[in-house]
Design a protein around this motif. Structure first.
Motif, PDB file in Angstrom:
ATOM      1  N   GLY A  14      12.646 -20.613  26.150  1.00 35.86           N
ATOM      2  CA  GLY A  14      13.909 -21.322  25.991  1.00 35.86           C
ATOM      3  C   GLY A  14      14.765 -21.388  27.235  1.00 35.86           C
ATOM      4  O   GLY A  14      15.872 -21.929  27.192  1.00 35.86           O
ATOM      5  N   THR A  15      14.278 -20.858  28.354  1.00 38.03           N
ATOM      6  CA  THR A  15      15.049 -20.951  29.595  1.00 38.03           C
ATOM      7  C   THR A  15      14.892 -22.342  30.197  1.00 38.03           C
ATOM      8  O   THR A  15      13.860 -22.991  30.039  1.00 38.03           O
ATOM      9  CB  THR A  15      14.600 -19.892  30.618  1.00 38.03           C
ATOM     10  N   VAL A  16      15.913 -22.795  30.890  1.00 39.96           N
ATOM     11  CA  VAL A  16      15.940 -24.137  31.462  1.00 39.96           C
ATOM     12  C   VAL A  16      15.271 -24.120  32.833  1.00 39.96           C
ATOM     13  O   VAL A  16      15.674 -23.382  33.727  1.00 39.96           O
ATOM     14  CB  VAL A  16      17.393 -24.651  31.588  1.00 39.96           C
ATOM     15  N   LEU A  17      14.229 -24.945  32.983  1.00 38.98           N
ATOM     16  CA  LEU A  17      13.515 -25.057  34.250  1.00 38.98           C
ATOM     17  C   LEU A  17      14.028 -26.217  35.092  1.00 38.98           C
ATOM     18  O   LEU A  17      13.928 -26.203  36.318  1.00 38.98           O
ATOM     19  CB  LEU A  17      12.017 -25.251  33.983  1.00 38.98           C
ATOM     20  N   LEU A  62      20.064 -23.115  36.258  1.00 42.59           N
ATOM     21  CA  LEU A  62      18.643 -23.072  35.943  1.00 42.59           C
ATOM     22  C   LEU A  62      18.184 -21.621  35.832  1.00 42.59           C
ATOM     23  O   LEU A  62      18.611 -20.750  36.576  1.00 42.59           O
ATOM     24  CB  LEU A  62      17.848 -23.809  37.011  1.00 42.59           C
ATOM     25  N   GLY A  63      17.277 -21.399  34.906  1.00 42.79           N
ATOM     26  CA  GLY A  63      16.830 -20.039  34.625  1.00 42.79           C
ATOM     27  C   GLY A  63      17.601 -19.396  33.489  1.00 42.79           C
ATOM     28  O   GLY A  63      17.221 -18.330  33.004  1.00 42.79           O
ATOM     29  N   SER A  64      18.697 -20.023  33.062  1.00 44.29           N
ATOM     30  CA  SER A  64      19.464 -19.514  31.922  1.00 44.29           C
ATOM     31  C   SER A  64      18.869 -20.040  30.625  1.00 44.29           C
ATOM     32  O   SER A  64      18.176 -21.053  30.610  1.00 44.29           O
ATOM     33  CB  SER A  64      20.925 -19.948  32.024  1.00 44.29           C
ATOM     34  N   HIS A  65      19.184 -19.370  29.533  1.00 49.43           N
ATOM     35  CA  HIS A  65      18.688 -19.809  28.226  1.00 49.43           C
ATOM     36  C   HIS A  65      19.474 -21.027  27.767  1.00 49.43           C
ATOM     37  O   HIS A  65      20.670 -21.161  28.048  1.00 49.43           O
ATOM     38  CB  HIS A  65      18.813 -18.670  27.208  1.00 49.43           C
ATOM     39  N   ILE A  66      18.808 -21.919  27.055  1.00 48.42           N
ATOM     40  CA  ILE A  66      19.435 -23.165  26.623  1.00 48.42           C
ATOM     41  C   ILE A  66      20.637 -22.901  25.717  1.00 48.42           C
ATOM     42  O   ILE A  66      21.579 -23.706  25.653  1.00 48.42           O
ATOM     43  CB  ILE A  66      18.393 -24.061  25.893  1.00 48.42           C
ATOM     44  N   SER A  67      20.652 -21.784  25.023  1.00 45.14           N
ATOM     45  CA  SER A  67      21.770 -21.484  24.118  1.00 45.14           C
ATOM     46  C   SER A  67      23.064 -21.226  24.875  1.00 45.14           C
ATOM     47  O   SER A  67      24.142 -21.220  24.279  1.00 45.14           O
ATOM     48  CB  SER A  67      21.440 -20.268  23.246  1.00 45.14           C
ATOM     49  N   ALA A  68      22.982 -21.016  26.204  1.00 46.18           N
ATOM     50  CA  ALA A  68      24.201 -20.846  26.987  1.00 46.18           C
ATOM     51  C   ALA A  68      24.994 -22.141  27.084  1.00 46.18           C
ATOM     52  O   ALA A  68      26.190 -22.129  27.348  1.00 46.18           O
ATOM     53  CB  ALA A  68      23.860 -20.340  28.394  1.00 46.18           C
ATOM     54  N   PRO A 120       3.231 -23.276  29.070  1.00 44.54           N
ATOM     55  CA  PRO A 120       3.742 -24.407  28.284  1.00 44.54           C
ATOM     56  C   PRO A 120       5.145 -24.812  28.740  1.00 44.54           C
ATOM     57  O   PRO A 120       5.962 -23.973  29.115  1.00 44.54           O
ATOM     58  CB  PRO A 120       3.759 -23.869  26.847  1.00 44.54           C
ATOM     59  N   VAL A 121       5.398 -26.112  28.694  1.00 45.12           N
ATOM     60  CA  VAL A 121       6.702 -26.674  29.039  1.00 45.12           C
ATOM     61  C   VAL A 121       7.131 -27.594  27.905  1.00 45.12           C
ATOM     62  O   VAL A 121       6.302 -28.291  27.307  1.00 45.12           O
ATOM     63  CB  VAL A 121       6.639 -27.456  30.373  1.00 45.12           C
ATOM     64  N   PHE A 122       8.417 -27.603  27.604  1.00 50.99           N
ATOM     65  CA  PHE A 122       8.953 -28.414  26.508  1.00 50.99           C
ATOM     66  C   PHE A 122      10.068 -29.305  27.044  1.00 50.99           C
ATOM     67  O   PHE A 122      10.825 -28.896  27.924  1.00 50.99           O
ATOM     68  CB  PHE A 122       9.468 -27.513  25.382  1.00 50.99           C
ATOM     69  N   MET A 123      10.124 -30.508  26.495  1.00 51.44           N
ATOM     70  CA  MET A 123      11.137 -31.473  26.938  1.00 51.44           C
ATOM     71  C   MET A 123      12.189 -31.652  25.848  1.00 51.44           C
ATOM     72  O   MET A 123      11.862 -31.930  24.701  1.00 51.44           O
ATOM     73  CB  MET A 123      10.505 -32.819  27.272  1.00 51.44           C
ATOM     74  N   LEU A 124      13.461 -31.493  26.237  1.00 49.03           N
ATOM     75  CA  LEU A 124      14.596 -31.705  25.353  1.00 49.03           C
ATOM     76  C   LEU A 124      15.326 -32.962  25.839  1.00 49.03           C
ATOM     77  O   LEU A 124      15.774 -33.016  26.991  1.00 49.03           O
ATOM     78  CB  LEU A 124      15.540 -30.494  25.396  1.00 49.03           C
ATOM     79  N   VAL A 125      15.435 -33.976  24.978  1.00 50.35           N
ATOM     80  CA  VAL A 125      16.060 -35.251  25.341  1.00 50.35           C
ATOM     81  C   VAL A 125      17.218 -35.521  24.386  1.00 50.35           C
ATOM     82  O   VAL A 125      17.064 -35.413  23.166  1.00 50.35           O
ATOM     83  CB  VAL A 125      15.052 -36.413  25.276  1.00 50.35           C
TER      84      VAL A 125
END
Length: 421
Positions: A107-110, A125-131, A181-186
């Protein structure tokens, strides 16, 4: 990924060392040139030219590595930035007008593209998306996608700082075998589409309501005349004028709805006729004199001697000023007069102001006056045979004419509608 960062760091250190060596060489050549100039007694201009040439050659030599080919070292990315790890992908994602985040499996942002930064602010970058994303529904679909490696989609709304609606989609991104694995959030902004849907729904509901009332009234009177009052001449004499009034009300409403439809169909076409506003306003005043006399209101025109001409559609502009002056007569009748000013300032386009001296409009209603079926007072509007569409039609006509409607009002001091071309 860590190996790539170490490699870039090593290249940066080598580049800095090469630059330092080049700087020392430049200083050494400059010093030798100065001593030589003094020893050999060179004239100052000659010494300066020799020194400049020597320093330039030394700088070029210092910039060329042992291999003989000049090379500009790559800039090192900031620790944790990670943009280069995706190859050319960030360059393409930056040009997309959707907010895009690339997430790791935890869940960290790359990576975030430019649109995401502009919309939601710069994300560390490197922080969790929930931040950054605090909405429980959004975080739930993100967690589900990260855990189960499947596509999820949800609609998410924000109330502050303004009401926005986003379509949020999270999906795994296929990568090379063995890669992390990498995930895309749009996030796609669908606020305008939702606003249009709501307007369409409100319009249908309001139009149905406006037609239902006179239809119900007509049906009731017809049933009465067919039944109990079938042979009652007095009842017929009383009911028939009311029925005519209700039918006329429906006719006005249908006419206004058709006018709106026609205006929307040609909203993109600018009219190209030449319209003389002086003569047009005089025509409108004359056509409204019977209404003004009935309401005991005087319509005063203040026109310049020189003719004022604009590009427009004569019939549509007549409709605009008939609406504005008629409203001023009806709702500002307490003031006893309506003043119409035509001005043609040198630094701008013509302006027509319609001023009444009636009770005025409370400030909270002014921004919504041009909405369809919006009324400051429903009872007052219906008693004056208004459909609630007049100012909406004015707005559409002025939009087609590339003109603006400015409303200024104060309770107890009247209202001014100004059309600026």
């Amino acid at each position: 990924m860590r190996g790539n960062q170490v490699k870039r760091l090593e290249e940066t250190v080598r580049a800095i060392a090469a630059r330092a060596l080049a700087a020392r060489l430049v200083l050494l050549v400059a010093a030798v040139t100065a001593v030589s100039a003094v020893f050999f007694g060179l004239a100052p201009p000659v010494a300066a030219a020799v020194g400049w040439l020597s320093v330039s050659i030394a700088a070029l030599i210092g910039a060329v590595p042992a291999g003989g080919e000049a090379k500009v070292p790559e800039e090192a990315s900031a620790p944790g930035e990670g943009r280069a790890d995706f190859g050319d992908l960030p360059r393409f994602l930056d040009e997309i007008d959707l907010a895009v985040y690339l997430l790791a499996a935890d869940g960290t942002v790359l990576f975030q593209n430019r649109a995401a930064g502009a919309t939601f602010g710069s994300f560390p970058l490197g922080s969790h998306i929930s931040a950054r994303m605090r909405a429980p529904g959004v975080l739930d679909v993100i967690r589900d996608t990260l855990a189960n490696n499947r596509v999820n989609q949800i609609e998410y709304s924000e109330r502050l700082p303004s009401e926005r609606v986003y379509l949020v989609r999270v999906a795994p991104v296929a990568g090379a075998e063995g890669a992390k694995p990498v995930f895309m959030l749009v996030l796609r902004d669908i606020s305008e589409a939702r606003r249009i849907d709501r307007m369409r729904s409100d319009f249908v509901a309001n139009a149905s309501h406006e037609l239902r009332t006179p239809l119900a009234s007509l049906r009731g009177y017809i049933e009465t005349l067919q039944g109990p009052a079938k042979n009652d001449a007095k009842a017929q004499e009383r009911f028939l004028p009311i029925m005519l009034d209700q039918a006329t009300r429906m006719s006005r409403l249908v006419d206004d709805l058709m006018s709106l439809s026609r205006l929307e169909a040609k909203a993109h076409l600018s009219p190209d006729q030449k319209v003389k506003l002086n003569a047009l306003l005089e025509h409108v005043r004359d056509s409204l004199l019977p209404l003004a006399e009935e309401l005991d209101v005087a319509i005063n025109l203040f026109l310049p001697e020189e003719p004022v001409t604009v590009n427009g559609d004569n019939d549509e502009l007549v409709e605009v000023f008939e609406n504005l002056i008629e409203n001023a007569c009806k709702y500002g009748a307490d003031g006893g007069r309506v003043d119409v000013y035509l001005n043609a300032p040198e630094n701008g386009g013509p302006e027509v102001s319609v001023v009444d001296y009636g009770p005025g409009i409370p400030a909270e209603h002014v921004p919504r006056l041009t909405e369809r079926f919006y009324r400051v007072s429903v009872a007052d509007s219906r008693s004056k045979k208004g459909t609630g569409l007049g100012l909406a039609i004015v707005k559409h006509i002025l939009t087609r004419h590339r003109a603006r409607l400015v409303v200024k009002s104060a309770v107890g001091r009247g209202t001014t509608f100004t059309v600026r071309f």
